[in-house]
Write an enzyme that holds these catalytic residues in place. Structure first.
Site, mmCIF file in Angstrom:
data_model
loop_
_atom_site.group_PDB
_atom_site.id
_atom_site.type_symbol
_atom_site.label_atom_id
_atom_site.label_comp_id
_atom_site.label_asym_id
_atom_site.label_seq_id
_atom_site.Cartn_x
_atom_site.Cartn_y
_atom_site.Cartn_z
ATOM 1 N N THR A 1 0.826 -1.221 0.000
ATOM 2 C CA THR A 1 0.000 0.000 0.000
ATOM 3 C C THR A 1 0.857 1.266 0.000
ATOM 4 O O THR A 1 0.327 2.363 -0.050
ATOM 5 C CB THR A 1 -0.907 0.025 1.252
ATOM 6 O OG1 THR A 1 -0.068 -0.158 2.406
ATOM 7 C CG2 THR A 1 -1.967 -1.055 1.196
ATOM 8 N N GLY A 2 2.174 1.118 0.078
ATOM 9 C CA GLY A 2 3.062 2.292 0.145
ATOM 10 C C GLY A 2 3.489 2.764 -1.235
ATOM 11 O O GLY A 2 3.163 2.155 -2.260
ATOM 12 N N GLY B 1 10.680 10.424 -1.345
ATOM 13 C CA GLY B 1 11.700 9.613 -0.681
ATOM 14 C C GLY B 1 11.433 9.428 0.802
ATOM 15 O O GLY B 1 12.027 8.571 1.449
ATOM 16 N N HIS C 1 14.775 12.561 -7.835
ATOM 17 C CA HIS C 1 15.939 13.103 -7.122
ATOM 18 C C HIS C 1 16.945 13.636 -8.154
ATOM 19 O O HIS C 1 17.180 12.999 -9.191
ATOM 20 C CB HIS C 1 16.654 12.006 -6.328
ATOM 21 C CG HIS C 1 15.932 11.554 -5.087
ATOM 22 N ND1 HIS C 1 14.730 12.059 -4.658
ATOM 23 C CD2 HIS C 1 16.289 10.614 -4.167
ATOM 24 C CE1 HIS C 1 14.368 11.451 -3.520
ATOM 25 N NE2 HIS C 1 15.292 10.575 -3.213
ATOM 26 N N VAL D 1 6.520 2.820 -2.599
ATOM 27 C CA VAL D 1 7.445 1.913 -3.280
ATOM 28 C C VAL D 1 6.731 0.616 -3.652
ATOM 29 O O VAL D 1 6.889 0.097 -4.761
ATOM 30 C CB VAL D 1 8.692 1.642 -2.401
ATOM 31 C CG1 VAL D 1 9.599 0.604 -3.041
ATOM 32 C CG2 VAL D 1 9.457 2.940 -2.149
ATOM 33 N N LYS E 1 25.211 7.204 4.204
ATOM 34 C CA LYS E 1 24.794 6.069 3.356
ATOM 35 C C LYS E 1 25.410 6.185 1.964
ATOM 36 O O LYS E 1 25.846 5.184 1.398
ATOM 37 C CB LYS E 1 23.267 6.065 3.199
ATOM 38 C CG LYS E 1 22.490 5.611 4.418
ATOM 39 C CD LYS E 1 20.997 5.797 4.135
ATOM 40 C CE LYS E 1 20.158 5.654 5.378
ATOM 41 N NZ LYS E 1 18.769 6.084 5.154
ATOM 42 N N CYS F 1 18.058 5.441 -2.317
ATOM 43 C CA CYS F 1 17.677 6.014 -3.619
ATOM 44 C C CYS F 1 18.750 6.936 -4.196
ATOM 45 O O CYS F 1 19.052 6.879 -5.394
ATOM 46 C CB CYS F 1 16.358 6.768 -3.488
ATOM 47 S SG CYS F 1 16.198 7.697 -1.961
HETATM 48 N N1 LIG Z 1 10.551 6.257 -1.308
HETATM 49 C C1 LIG Z 1 11.796 6.089 -1.733
HETATM 50 O O1 LIG Z 1 12.328 6.825 -2.595
HETATM 51 C C2 LIG Z 1 12.600 4.974 -1.186
HETATM 52 C C3 LIG Z 1 13.801 4.704 -1.789
HETATM 53 C C4 LIG Z 1 14.576 3.670 -1.310
HETATM 54 C C5 LIG Z 1 14.109 2.945 -0.249
HETATM 55 N N2 LIG Z 1 12.916 3.223 0.330
HETATM 56 C C6 LIG Z 1 12.492 2.401 1.445
HETATM 57 O O2 LIG Z 1 11.330 1.650 1.104
HETATM 58 C C7 LIG Z 1 10.539 1.432 2.266
HETATM 59 C C8 LIG Z 1 9.115 1.902 2.031
HETATM 60 O O3 LIG Z 1 9.099 3.261 1.656
HETATM 61 P P1 LIG Z 1 7.786 3.972 1.102
HETATM 62 O O4 LIG Z 1 8.251 5.287 0.587
HETATM 63 O O5 LIG Z 1 7.021 3.069 0.199
HETATM 64 O O6 LIG Z 1 6.939 4.166 2.471
HETATM 65 P P2 LIG Z 1 5.363 4.375 2.644
HETATM 66 O O7 LIG Z 1 4.766 4.985 1.423
HETATM 67 O O8 LIG Z 1 5.189 5.078 3.932
HETATM 68 O O9 LIG Z 1 4.758 2.880 2.773
HETATM 69 C C9 LIG Z 1 5.118 2.019 3.833
HETATM 70 C C10 LIG Z 1 4.528 0.635 3.591
HETATM 71 O O10 LIG Z 1 4.985 -0.251 4.617
HETATM 72 C C11 LIG Z 1 3.862 -0.820 5.279
HETATM 73 N N3 LIG Z 1 4.192 -1.020 6.691
HETATM 74 C C12 LIG Z 1 4.784 -0.147 7.522
HETATM 75 N N4 LIG Z 1 4.934 -0.689 8.749
HETATM 76 C C13 LIG Z 1 4.389 -1.938 8.686
HETATM 77 C C14 LIG Z 1 4.225 -2.995 9.615
HETATM 78 N N5 LIG Z 1 4.634 -2.902 10.883
HETATM 79 N N6 LIG Z 1 3.640 -4.136 9.190
HETATM 80 C C15 LIG Z 1 3.231 -4.256 7.904
HETATM 81 N N7 LIG Z 1 3.358 -3.288 6.972
HETATM 82 C C16 LIG Z 1 3.930 -2.145 7.366
HETATM 83 C C17 LIG Z 1 2.736 0.179 5.085
HETATM 84 O O11 LIG Z 1 1.501 -0.460 5.266
HETATM 85 P P3 LIG Z 1 0.211 0.405 5.754
HETATM 86 O O12 LIG Z 1 -0.258 1.199 4.550
HETATM 87 O O13 LIG Z 1 -0.731 -0.662 6.163
HETATM 88 O O14 LIG Z 1 0.688 1.286 6.867
HETATM 89 C C18 LIG Z 1 3.006 0.603 3.635
HETATM 90 O O15 LIG Z 1 2.518 -0.393 2.758
HETATM 91 C C19 LIG Z 1 11.291 2.165 3.400
HETATM 92 O O16 LIG Z 1 12.148 1.249 4.014
HETATM 93 C C20 LIG Z 1 12.092 3.199 2.663
HETATM 94 O O17 LIG Z 1 13.214 3.597 3.387
HETATM 95 C C21 LIG Z 1 12.138 4.216 -0.119
#
Ligand SMILES: NC(=O)c1ccc[n+]([C@@H]2O[C@H](COP(=O)([O-])OP(=O)(O)OC[C@H]3O[C@@H](n4cnc5c(N)ncnc54)[C@H](OP(=O)(O)O)[C@@H]3O)[C@@H](O)[C@H]2O)c1
Length: 340
Positions: free
Chosen positions: A11-12, A161, A243, A14, A215, A130
């Site tokens: 649902t997030g 991000g 970015h 990524v 990082k 990223c």
């Molecule tokens: N965005 C970027 O550019 C980027 C780049 C590299 C790495 N990342 C990494 O990718 C990961 C996700 O980032 P995002 O930007 O997609 O974040 P996000 O939009 O906030 O989404 C987070 C996701 O993780 C789920 N989640 C969080 N805590 C959970 C738990 N305890 N149990 C089950 N599901 C859980 C959430 O589910 P719910 O909707 O149910 O809360 C949601 O599906 C992070 O580790 C981030 O550092 C992101």
């Protein structure tokens, strides 16, 4: 026969992008499970022309699944990734939790695909930060030609991000600037992000740098070459997706700007757009939804014997996260699991 694939964090930002990219690249999927937290149980997400219903990561049984692409943040990864790995499901993780673990390969498929064979020690593969992913795609072909000694990078990182709440914060604050009856105080960020820039990403370290800057240093060394010195300043800017990085590179050998441009034109994952005229370069809004890392403004640095400057832009949700994770899944399939 294809793969049984799990998306944790579906649902997030990524997670949703991973589903889009698996469908776009026609990854050989036999079955797919989409997981999130209990509060999202039953939320629908799209995979190609299908609608999938999310399940609870907490109760999911990973036995019999080939690979799990995790995008749930470090805390949830710490709790659930080992369960998947022990059950025989290879984890491809987007968080920073395993990136610096000697027993976990950190992979950008255009740069160090051979590292995939190290996955078996923990059944886990890490995806880089990223800002690192797009930079190493640009650095590697230049390093192979002229050996990089030192990199000075300044980043201009979009709010996506920081996850979906940060996108809302920029949107709501931007609207509030035009409608001052609403007050949207900073919540994800420490200062207002709308119409502002913030020189602070992740936590501060003892030496005054931030974890995001650290990082970029540590991951570039692990992915390309430990001898490369990197110094970074990471800045959050009011851009939704994409970015940008201003990169200054010092080489051991002389590298002419025209030769560098030719090398980058031929390099995997890169698109050079460098016309030295009004608009002859790429900006973040133009890279959204694209697979490539775009390079512009390639030019000699006249203050160094062997120096170059360049501008590097990429979709952080794609090359910086979801695309790189799917490319790792493709690599793992091609080199190791060999189904599909
Ligand atoms: N965005 C970027 O550019 C980027 C780049 C590299 C790495 N990342 C990494 O990718 C990961 C996700 O980032 P995002 O930007 O997609 O974040 P996000 O939009 O906030 O989404 C987070 C996701 O993780 C789920 N989640 C969080 N805590 C959970 C738990 N305890 N149990 C089950 N599901 C859980 C959430 O589910 P719910 O909707 O149910 O809360 C949601 O599906 C992070 O580790 C981030 O550092 C992101």
């Amino acid at each position: 026969m294809g793969y049984r694939v799990v998306i944790a964090g579906a649902t997030g930002n990524v997670g949703r992008e991973m589903l889009n990219i698996l469908a776009e690249r026609q990854f050989p999927v036999d079955e797919i499970a989409v997981l999130a937290s209990r509060k999202s149980l039953g939320t629908e997400v799209t995979f190609g022309d299908k609608t999938l219903t999310t399940q609870d990561l907490d109760t999911f049984d990973f036995a019999g699944w080939d690979m799990a692409l995790f995008a749930v943040g470090s805390d949830a990864t710490k709790k659930y990734a080992p369960k998947a790995a022990v059950a025989g499901c290879v984890v491809i993780d987007n968080s920073s939790l395993y990136r610096y673990d000697h027993d976990v390969p950190l992979i950008v498929p255009e740069v160090n695909p051979q590292a995939v064979h190290g996955y078996a020690k923990k059944n886990i593969i890490a995806n880089p930060n990223c800002s690192t992913a797009q930079m190493v795609v640009a650095l590697k072909p230049l390093h192979d030609r002229a050996k990089i000694k030192r990199v000075v990078v300044s980043t201009y990182q979009s709010v996506s991000g920081s996850g979906k709440d940060a996108i809302d914060e920029l949107w709501d604050q931007t609207k509030a600037v035009y409608n001052p009856t609403q007050d949207v105080p900073p919540s994800v960020y420490t200062k207002q992000i709308a119409f502002n820039v913030i020189p602070h990403i992740d936590v501060f370290l003892d030496d005054g740098s931030t974890k995001e800057e650290w990082k970029m240093v540590a991951e570039t060394k692990k992915i390309i070459d430990p001898s490369i010195k990197v110094t970074a300043t990471c800045v959050r800017v009011p851009v939704f997706v994409g970015h940008s990085e201003a990169i200054n590179i010092e080489f051991e050998d002389f590298l002419d700007e025209d030769e560098a441009r030719d090398i980058l034109r031929e390099a995997p994952g890169i698109m050079v757009i460098d016309k030295r005229e009004d608009g002859g370069y790429v900006t973040p809004v133009e890279c959204v939804g694209d697979f490539a890392t775009f390079i512009s403004r390639i030019r000699q640095d006249s203050t160094l014997d062997n120096g170059l400057n360049l501008w590097c832009v990429s979709d952080n949700l794609r090359k910086g996260a979801a695309l790189n994770a799917v490319q790792i899944a493709e690599l793992l399939g091609r080199e190791v699991l060999k189904k599909g």
